[in-house]
Design a protein around this motif. Sequence first.
Motif, mmCIF file in Angstrom:
data_model
loop_
_atom_site.group_PDB
_atom_site.id
_atom_site.type_symbol
_atom_site.label_atom_id
_atom_site.label_comp_id
_atom_site.label_asym_id
_atom_site.label_seq_id
_atom_site.Cartn_x
_atom_site.Cartn_y
_atom_site.Cartn_z
ATOM 1 N N SER A 120 0.812 -1.224 0.000
ATOM 2 C CA SER A 120 0.000 0.000 0.000
ATOM 3 C C SER A 120 0.844 1.274 0.000
ATOM 4 O O SER A 120 0.295 2.379 0.042
ATOM 5 C CB SER A 120 -0.925 0.018 1.220
ATOM 6 N N THR A 121 2.149 1.133 -0.052
ATOM 7 C CA THR A 121 3.035 2.291 0.070
ATOM 8 C C THR A 121 2.730 3.376 -0.947
ATOM 9 O O THR A 121 2.580 4.556 -0.604
ATOM 10 C CB THR A 121 4.510 1.855 -0.065
ATOM 11 N N GLU A 122 2.632 3.001 -2.214
ATOM 12 C CA GLU A 122 2.395 3.988 -3.276
ATOM 13 C C GLU A 122 1.058 4.697 -3.087
ATOM 14 O O GLU A 122 0.968 5.926 -3.150
ATOM 15 C CB GLU A 122 2.428 3.299 -4.644
ATOM 16 N N ALA A 123 0.016 3.911 -2.826
ATOM 17 C CA ALA A 123 -1.326 4.489 -2.683
ATOM 18 C C ALA A 123 -1.411 5.436 -1.494
ATOM 19 O O ALA A 123 -1.961 6.538 -1.599
ATOM 20 C CB ALA A 123 -2.357 3.368 -2.543
ATOM 21 N N VAL A 124 -0.881 5.020 -0.355
ATOM 22 C CA VAL A 124 -0.953 5.856 0.849
ATOM 23 C C VAL A 124 -0.132 7.128 0.669
ATOM 24 O O VAL A 124 -0.565 8.225 1.051
ATOM 25 C CB VAL A 124 -0.476 5.077 2.087
ATOM 26 N N ALA A 125 1.037 7.000 0.069
ATOM 27 C CA ALA A 125 1.887 8.177 -0.142
ATOM 28 C C ALA A 125 1.204 9.180 -1.067
ATOM 29 O O ALA A 125 1.239 10.393 -0.818
ATOM 30 C CB ALA A 125 3.244 7.758 -0.708
ATOM 31 N N ASP A 126 0.582 8.697 -2.132
ATOM 32 C CA ASP A 126 -0.139 9.592 -3.048
ATOM 33 C C ASP A 126 -1.249 10.337 -2.310
ATOM 34 O O ASP A 126 -1.449 11.545 -2.500
ATOM 35 C CB ASP A 126 -0.747 8.797 -4.204
ATOM 36 N N PHE A 127 -1.977 9.603 -1.483
ATOM 37 C CA PHE A 127 -3.097 10.201 -0.755
ATOM 38 C C PHE A 127 -2.604 11.232 0.256
ATOM 39 O O PHE A 127 -3.220 12.277 0.458
ATOM 40 C CB PHE A 127 -3.896 9.105 -0.047
ATOM 41 N N ALA A 128 -1.487 10.931 0.886
ATOM 42 C CA ALA A 128 -0.898 11.875 1.837
ATOM 43 C C ALA A 128 -0.504 13.170 1.141
ATOM 44 O O ALA A 128 -0.681 14.267 1.694
ATOM 45 C CB ALA A 128 0.311 11.247 2.519
ATOM 46 N N ILE A 129 0.019 13.053 -0.081
ATOM 47 C CA ILE A 129 0.374 14.247 -0.850
ATOM 48 C C ILE A 129 -0.867 15.095 -1.114
ATOM 49 O O ILE A 129 -0.843 16.332 -1.003
ATOM 50 C CB ILE A 129 1.051 13.864 -2.178
ATOM 51 N N PHE A 130 -1.986 14.434 -1.434
ATOM 52 C CA PHE A 130 -3.250 15.151 -1.627
ATOM 53 C C PHE A 130 -3.644 15.896 -0.354
ATOM 54 O O PHE A 130 -4.031 17.073 -0.398
ATOM 55 C CB PHE A 130 -4.357 14.171 -2.026
ATOM 56 N N LEU A 131 -3.529 15.235 0.803
ATOM 57 C CA LEU A 131 -3.925 15.866 2.058
ATOM 58 C C LEU A 131 -2.983 17.007 2.445
ATOM 59 O O LEU A 131 -3.413 18.018 2.994
ATOM 60 C CB LEU A 131 -3.995 14.828 3.174
ATOM 61 N N ILE A 132 -1.698 16.838 2.154
ATOM 62 C CA ILE A 132 -0.743 17.927 2.404
ATOM 63 C C ILE A 132 -1.137 19.145 1.575
ATOM 64 O O ILE A 132 -1.222 20.274 2.079
ATOM 65 C CB ILE A 132 0.693 17.479 2.071
ATOM 66 N N LEU A 133 -1.387 18.925 0.293
ATOM 67 C CA LEU A 133 -1.789 20.019 -0.582
ATOM 68 C C LEU A 133 -3.113 20.629 -0.124
ATOM 69 O O LEU A 133 -3.291 21.856 -0.146
ATOM 70 C CB LEU A 133 -1.913 19.516 -2.023
ATOM 71 N N ALA A 134 -4.026 19.769 0.327
ATOM 72 C CA ALA A 134 -5.328 20.252 0.803
ATOM 73 C C ALA A 134 -5.187 21.188 1.986
ATOM 74 O O ALA A 134 -5.933 22.164 2.116
ATOM 75 C CB ALA A 134 -6.216 19.056 1.168
ATOM 76 N N THR A 135 -4.231 20.898 2.874
ATOM 77 C CA THR A 135 -4.057 21.753 4.057
ATOM 78 C C THR A 135 -3.425 23.094 3.708
ATOM 79 O O THR A 135 -3.684 24.100 4.369
ATOM 80 C CB THR A 135 -3.199 21.062 5.138
#
Length: 360
Positions: A120-135
């Motif tokens: 799940s590394t790739e998927a979770v990392a991508d999602f984290a990038i989205f949340l970082i940008l969202a903040t």
Amino acid sequence: MASTSGSKPIVLHIGDPVKWNTAFYDIFSKDFTVLRPSLEERQRDAFMKGLKEGKWGNFSAIFRPFWNTGGEMGRWDKEMIPLIPKSCKIFASAGAGFDWADVDILAERGIVYCNSALASTEAVADFAIFLILATFRNLNWCTTAARSSATDFTYCHQNTAALSHNPRGNNLGVIGLGNIGFEIARKAYLAFGMKIKYFDVIRKSKSKEAEIEAEFFTDVDAMLAISDCVVLATPASPDGRKLITKERLSKMKKGSRFVNIARGVLVDEEALADAVEDGTLVGVGLDVHENEPKVSERLKRLREVNLTAHNAGGTLETHIGFEELAMRNIDAVLKGKEPLTPVNKHLIIVPASKIGKVKL
């Protein structure tokens, strides 16, 4: 490796049938005797009764290929784990987390627990990038305003700019620089040019740090004090202790941001809401929650807070990888090789005479 089902080791398959890695499962099923309890047999009382009675023989492995099925028996704890036959050597499960099983008690029984975080590394990392940008860009406000009235649209359009920032050049503090944490940091470094700061109980090698120009901190509070955005990417503690508390939030940089893709139980959500309301945090992204599937009503009301439904690892590629990695862990251990993704291996002390050819 002897079992009550001939010479082949028994694998207890809990949950739904394998869906994607069927060719590998065919080979897996020839090498081992795979027994899959029914849904009714997997209910806690029935399952524990089956274990007590030796219903599935002296199985050598427990196999859970999906995170959303196979958990019907509830927590693997001090009540259930002693019922596992002594022949069992490995518990391999889908999912990155392992807070549904007491891995320390499994270790006491000589059972290595393997998760599937690598898948799940790739998927979770991508999602984290989205949340970082969202903040940084107030995406919760922007997306809800666009779905609301023309007045909300106009107000958002006119006012978010002064409250939004580019991530580039900002300090990203990562708590837990394991496989997922490192990939989050790598993507943020390459895509946004963020400056990587991190805290972990184990320091990365100099070469890995150099890849992302990461600065290591031995004091998490010191890292929080200079971070513009903090990402929590560490496993839940076995004792259930929270990592992000009211006291720790008070150490964070005024006007910073917080993202959690780890475990909701690690965060005091009431204290988190307080930190948003008093301006300590200007942006929050939570994919995991303290009382899932319930989400904090206070956090729902705050436009600075981005909330998702534990979706970070949720891609088809992740599901395929979960299945395969769980099978490969079992295949390796039952054939006398090292487990691929052990979680509690460092806790296991087993006499060589007991584990035979299996190296833990």
